[in-house]
Design a protein around this motif. Structure first.
Motif, mmCIF file in Angstrom:
data_model
loop_
_atom_site.group_PDB
_atom_site.id
_atom_site.type_symbol
_atom_site.label_atom_id
_atom_site.label_comp_id
_atom_site.label_asym_id
_atom_site.label_seq_id
_atom_site.Cartn_x
_atom_site.Cartn_y
_atom_site.Cartn_z
ATOM 1 N N TYR A 6 0.841 -1.198 0.000
ATOM 2 C CA TYR A 6 0.000 0.000 0.000
ATOM 3 C C TYR A 6 0.876 1.248 0.000
ATOM 4 O O TYR A 6 1.977 1.246 0.547
ATOM 5 N N LYS A 7 0.343 2.290 -0.585
ATOM 6 C CA LYS A 7 0.947 3.609 -0.454
ATOM 7 C C LYS A 7 -0.020 4.430 0.389
ATOM 8 O O LYS A 7 -1.195 4.576 0.038
ATOM 9 N N VAL A 8 0.458 4.938 1.478
ATOM 10 C CA VAL A 8 -0.354 5.729 2.405
ATOM 11 C C VAL A 8 0.071 7.187 2.269
ATOM 12 O O VAL A 8 1.258 7.502 2.318
ATOM 13 N N THR A 9 -0.922 8.053 2.099
ATOM 14 C CA THR A 9 -0.663 9.480 1.990
ATOM 15 C C THR A 9 -1.544 10.214 2.993
ATOM 16 O O THR A 9 -2.736 9.951 3.071
ATOM 17 N N GLU A 29 5.225 3.795 1.737
ATOM 18 C CA GLU A 29 4.717 2.500 1.314
ATOM 19 C C GLU A 29 4.875 1.529 2.469
ATOM 20 O O GLU A 29 5.843 1.600 3.233
ATOM 21 N N THR A 30 3.917 0.635 2.575
ATOM 22 C CA THR A 30 3.944 -0.362 3.640
ATOM 23 C C THR A 30 3.234 -1.623 3.180
ATOM 24 O O THR A 30 2.379 -1.574 2.301
ATOM 25 N N ARG A 31 3.589 -2.727 3.765
ATOM 26 C CA ARG A 31 2.934 -3.999 3.453
ATOM 27 C C ARG A 31 2.054 -4.411 4.627
ATOM 28 O O ARG A 31 2.313 -4.065 5.771
ATOM 29 N N ASN A 32 1.025 -5.180 4.293
ATOM 30 C CA ASN A 32 0.133 -5.708 5.318
ATOM 31 C C ASN A 32 -0.324 -7.084 4.869
ATOM 32 O O ASN A 32 -0.602 -7.291 3.688
ATOM 33 N N HIS A 33 -0.419 -8.005 5.818
ATOM 34 C CA HIS A 33 -0.832 -9.365 5.471
ATOM 35 C C HIS A 33 -2.311 -9.442 5.095
ATOM 36 O O HIS A 33 -2.742 -10.389 4.452
ATOM 37 N N ASP A 34 -3.093 -8.436 5.465
ATOM 38 C CA ASP A 34 -4.518 -8.411 5.147
ATOM 39 C C ASP A 34 -4.809 -7.457 4.003
ATOM 40 O O ASP A 34 -4.063 -6.512 3.754
ATOM 41 N N ASP A 35 -5.951 -7.699 3.346
ATOM 42 C CA ASP A 35 -6.472 -6.763 2.357
ATOM 43 C C ASP A 35 -7.202 -5.664 3.138
ATOM 44 O O ASP A 35 -8.319 -5.872 3.617
ATOM 45 N N ILE A 36 -6.570 -4.531 3.302
ATOM 46 C CA ILE A 36 -7.120 -3.461 4.134
ATOM 47 C C ILE A 36 -8.448 -2.949 3.572
ATOM 48 O O ILE A 36 -9.344 -2.591 4.329
ATOM 49 N N PHE A 37 -8.608 -2.973 2.268
ATOM 50 C CA PHE A 37 -9.871 -2.520 1.682
ATOM 51 C C PHE A 37 -11.033 -3.419 2.114
ATOM 52 O O PHE A 37 -12.133 -2.929 2.400
ATOM 53 N N ALA A 56 -10.935 5.455 9.065
ATOM 54 C CA ALA A 56 -9.787 5.839 9.894
ATOM 55 C C ALA A 56 -9.464 4.751 10.906
ATOM 56 O O ALA A 56 -8.293 4.400 11.109
ATOM 57 N N PHE A 57 -10.498 4.202 11.538
ATOM 58 C CA PHE A 57 -10.308 3.144 12.530
ATOM 59 C C PHE A 57 -9.671 1.912 11.890
ATOM 60 O O PHE A 57 -8.670 1.386 12.391
ATOM 61 N N ALA A 58 -10.239 1.446 10.790
ATOM 62 C CA ALA A 58 -9.756 0.223 10.151
ATOM 63 C C ALA A 58 -8.320 0.392 9.653
ATOM 64 O O ALA A 58 -7.471 -0.473 9.889
ATOM 65 N N VAL A 59 -8.037 1.490 8.979
ATOM 66 C CA VAL A 59 -6.695 1.711 8.444
ATOM 67 C C VAL A 59 -5.695 1.858 9.585
ATOM 68 O O VAL A 59 -4.626 1.233 9.580
ATOM 69 N N GLY A 60 -6.032 2.658 10.579
ATOM 70 C CA GLY A 60 -5.128 2.841 11.720
ATOM 71 C C GLY A 60 -4.855 1.543 12.456
ATOM 72 O O GLY A 60 -3.705 1.229 12.794
ATOM 73 N N LEU A 61 -5.904 0.773 12.679
ATOM 74 C CA LEU A 61 -5.757 -0.498 13.390
ATOM 75 C C LEU A 61 -4.870 -1.462 12.611
ATOM 76 O O LEU A 61 -3.972 -2.098 13.179
#
Length: 94
Positions: A6-9, A29-37, A56-61
């Motif tokens: 992901y690219k976070v801005t 840019e960062t990686r995550n084991h889950d599909d954040i969407f 905001a909650f889901a992305v932050g968590l």
């Protein structure tokens, strides 16, 4: 490293007094084991939150959780892990 990339801005638009802020931006840019969407969509359905709060909650968590996983030897994260585990169990029950 495996996972979704992901690219976070984050752009700072106004200060606490409502004054416009120019040229204040973080991007990484960062990686995550889950599909954040998918997680965002689940949070929107499961929790009674305004849409922006749900996002905001889901992305932050998810960003926080992945940092904890990747740095599990950091003492502060070691101490917090049982609480995070309990919290995630409760969230999944929603």
């Amino acid at each position: 490293m495996k996972g979704h990339l992901y690219k976070v801005t984050l752009e700072h638009l106004e200060d606490a007094k409502g004054q416009a802020i120019d040229n204040s931006r973080l991007a990484f840019e960062t990686r995550n084991h889950d599909d954040i969407f998918k997680i965002v969509e689940m949070i929107k359905v499961k929790m009674d939150l305004e849409e922006a709060d749900a996002m905001a909650f889901a992305v932050g968590l998810k960003l926080f959780g992945e940092v904890m996983l990747n740095n599990r030897d950091v003492e502060l994260f070691k101490q917090f892990k049982p609480h995070m585990t309990d919290f995630m169990k409760q969230l999944k029950k929603q």
